[in-house]
Design a protein around this motif. Structure first.
Motif, PDB file in Angstrom:
ATOM      1  N   GLY A  63      14.753  13.000   1.776  1.00 30.80           N
ATOM      2  CA  GLY A  63      14.807  14.432   1.513  1.00 30.80           C
ATOM      3  C   GLY A  63      16.173  15.040   1.614  1.00 30.80           C
ATOM      4  N   GLN A  64      17.222  14.226   1.642  1.00 31.06           N
ATOM      5  CA  GLN A  64      18.580  14.750   1.758  1.00 31.06           C
ATOM      6  C   GLN A  64      19.167  14.965   0.363  1.00 31.06           C
ATOM      7  OE1 GLN A  64      20.531  11.826   4.198  1.00 31.06           O
ATOM      8  NE2 GLN A  64      19.049  12.050   5.839  1.00 31.06           N
ATOM      9  N   GLU A  70      14.948   0.287 -10.448  1.00 27.35           N
ATOM     10  CA  GLU A  70      13.497   0.271 -10.662  1.00 27.35           C
ATOM     11  C   GLU A  70      12.831   0.867  -9.427  1.00 27.35           C
ATOM     12  OE1 GLU A  70      10.247  -0.355 -13.131  1.00 27.35           O
ATOM     13  OE2 GLU A  70      12.371  -0.714 -13.561  1.00 27.35           O
ATOM     14  N   THR A  71      12.065   1.930  -9.633  1.00 28.35           N
ATOM     15  CA  THR A  71      11.499   2.693  -8.519  1.00 28.35           C
ATOM     16  C   THR A  71       9.985   2.658  -8.549  1.00 28.35           C
ATOM     17  OG1 THR A  71      13.385   4.197  -8.751  1.00 28.35           O
ATOM     18  CG2 THR A  71      11.602   4.885  -7.287  1.00 28.35           C
ATOM     19  N   GLY A 101       0.781  -1.229   0.000  1.00 31.51           N
ATOM     20  CA  GLY A 101       0.000   0.000   0.000  1.00 31.51           C
ATOM     21  C   GLY A 101       0.811   1.276   0.000  1.00 31.51           C
ATOM     22  N   GLU A 102       2.140   1.173   0.169  1.00 31.18           N
ATOM     23  CA  GLU A 102       2.985   2.376   0.223  1.00 31.18           C
ATOM     24  C   GLU A 102       3.709   2.636  -1.094  1.00 31.18           C
ATOM     25  OE1 GLU A 102       3.017   4.467   2.741  1.00 31.18           O
ATOM     26  OE2 GLU A 102       1.613   3.189   3.843  1.00 31.18           O
ATOM     27  N   ASP A 103       3.933   1.602  -1.894  1.00 32.93           N
ATOM     28  CA  ASP A 103       4.662   1.741  -3.164  1.00 32.93           C
ATOM     29  C   ASP A 103       6.002   2.438  -2.963  1.00 32.93           C
ATOM     30  OD1 ASP A 103       2.458   0.579  -4.304  1.00 32.93           O
ATOM     31  OD2 ASP A 103       1.663   2.420  -5.182  1.00 32.93           O
ATOM     32  N   ASN A 104       6.753   2.002  -1.948  1.00 35.51           N
ATOM     33  CA  ASN A 104       8.016   2.645  -1.608  1.00 35.51           C
ATOM     34  C   ASN A 104       9.231   1.772  -1.906  1.00 35.51           C
ATOM     35  OD1 ASN A 104       7.500   0.759   0.360  1.00 35.51           O
ATOM     36  ND2 ASN A 104       7.917   2.085   2.101  1.00 35.51           N
ATOM     37  N   ARG A 118       9.046   7.467  -5.887  1.00 34.90           N
ATOM     38  CA  ARG A 118       9.445   8.489  -6.858  1.00 34.90           C
ATOM     39  C   ARG A 118       9.105   9.901  -6.397  1.00 34.90           C
ATOM     40  NH1 ARG A 118       6.898   6.517 -12.415  1.00 34.90           N
ATOM     41  NH2 ARG A 118       8.202   8.153 -13.339  1.00 34.90           N
ATOM     42  N   GLU A 119       8.243  10.034  -5.388  1.00 40.06           N
ATOM     43  CA  GLU A 119       7.900  11.362  -4.879  1.00 40.06           C
ATOM     44  C   GLU A 119       9.110  12.047  -4.253  1.00 40.06           C
ATOM     45  OE1 GLU A 119       4.595  10.974  -2.269  1.00 40.06           O
ATOM     46  OE2 GLU A 119       3.287  10.056  -3.784  1.00 40.06           O
ATOM     47  N   THR A 120      10.036  11.255  -3.699  1.00 39.45           N
ATOM     48  CA  THR A 120      11.248  11.833  -3.108  1.00 39.45           C
ATOM     49  C   THR A 120      12.514  11.376  -3.832  1.00 39.45           C
ATOM     50  OG1 THR A 120      11.161  10.038  -1.479  1.00 39.45           O
ATOM     51  CG2 THR A 120      10.316  12.196  -0.797  1.00 39.45           C
TER      52      THR A 120
END
Length: 291
Positions: free
Chosen positions: A167-168, A119-120, A100-103, A125-127
């Motif tokens: 976020g780094q 492969e992401t 459910g997180e697709d992380n 891909r949001e971060t």
């Protein structure tokens, strides 16, 4: 009639050959079974046992710290066909990431074709954008693999992926190139130290945990931790260093038996350390390269 039958037979054989050729041209290698233990499958055998263990420990520890990403690694000798299709199939079938997180993020190296793929999943891909993935491939994986420094490339890539996911993002302000040239040696040393600090810190804490286990077992001959319990204790001690942490495996063991999730990882983010938690959302994000 004979000529007609011969023509039909010839046409049938031709169609069959075309079909078989077409199927083979785009075929990719079969998806291997996920690693039985850890998050690294070195099917190409380019890592030593110690290097693979250190990579697994690094991923476990990052997973215990954050849920921003879940990284897995696969090396193969021949993925066949498109490495993008192959990586997507593996990531999906393995369930890289949290449900459910697709992380999930899967790093694939095809050593036979000298191809690389990150492969992401859509959530990651949001971060960790496709541009970030391209940078990791071009700046880290390609030069390291070209020099046959496979463990170094994978270690630095894992560190950067988790860094981006949290976020780094590297500073991209204009440089004073004259000043940079004057201090290039110092900068290089600093960057190298920064990249390897995490690995060195992981090794040190692992040794400390092993020394605590050895001391406890020497003090109590009846105390013998299983390999699973040893791994859980190492992860626990990595994330719990304060005065309230339990530093005696003999005291820790019954607490772990009563509450494994609380006494086997960091803050409860991912106590197991596994990157295979039913994740999905692999729609084609990431980047590819070669070396």
């Amino acid at each position: 009639m004979t000529n007609h039958r011969a023509a039909v037979a010839t046409a049938s054989v031709s169609l069959l050959l075309i079909a078989l050729t077409g199927c083979g041209a785009g075929a990719t290698a079969a998806v291997p079974e996920p690693p039985a233990d850890g998050n690294v499958l070195d099917a190409a055998d380019v890592l030593t046992a110690a290097q693979e263990q250190e990579l697994n420990a690094l991923i476990d520890e990052q997973n215990a710290r954050t849920d921003a990403a879940r990284v897995a690694i696969l090396t193969v000798e021949d993925a066949s066909g498109s490495i993008e299709d192959y990586a997507r199939s593996v990531a999906t079938e393995w369930g890289v990431g949290d449900d459910g997180e697709d992380n999930g993020v899967l790093v694939v190296a095809d050593t036979g074709e000298r191809e690389l793929r990150i492969e992401t999943a859509d959530g990651a891909r949001e971060t960790f954008s496709d541009d970030n993935a391209e940078q990791v491939i071009e700046d880290v994986l390609e030069p390291a693999f070209a020099d046959e420094e496979y463990a170094r490339g994978m270690t630095e890539a894992v560190g950067q992926i988790y860094g981006y996911a949290q976020g780094q993002d590297p500073v991209k302000e204009p440089f004073d190139w004259g000043l940079l040239a004057a201090v290039a040696g110092g900068v290089a040393v600093f960057i190298g130290a920064l990249m390897w600090w995490g690995v060195a810190n992981s090794r040190r804490r692992r040794r400390e945990a092993d020394e605590e286990i050895r001391a406890a077992e020497d003090a109590d001959p009846d105390l013998r931790l299983t390999e699973e319990q040893r791994d859980a204790y190492r992860k626990y001690r990595y994330s719990h260093r304060g005065d309230d942490a339990v530093s005696n495996p003999a005291i820790w063991l019954p607490l772990y038996a009563a509450n494994p999730a609380l006494y086997s990882g960091g803050s409860g983010t991912n106590a197991s350390g596994s990157s295979f938690n039913g994740g999905g959302g692999f729609s084609g994000g990431g980047s590819s390269g070669s070396y």
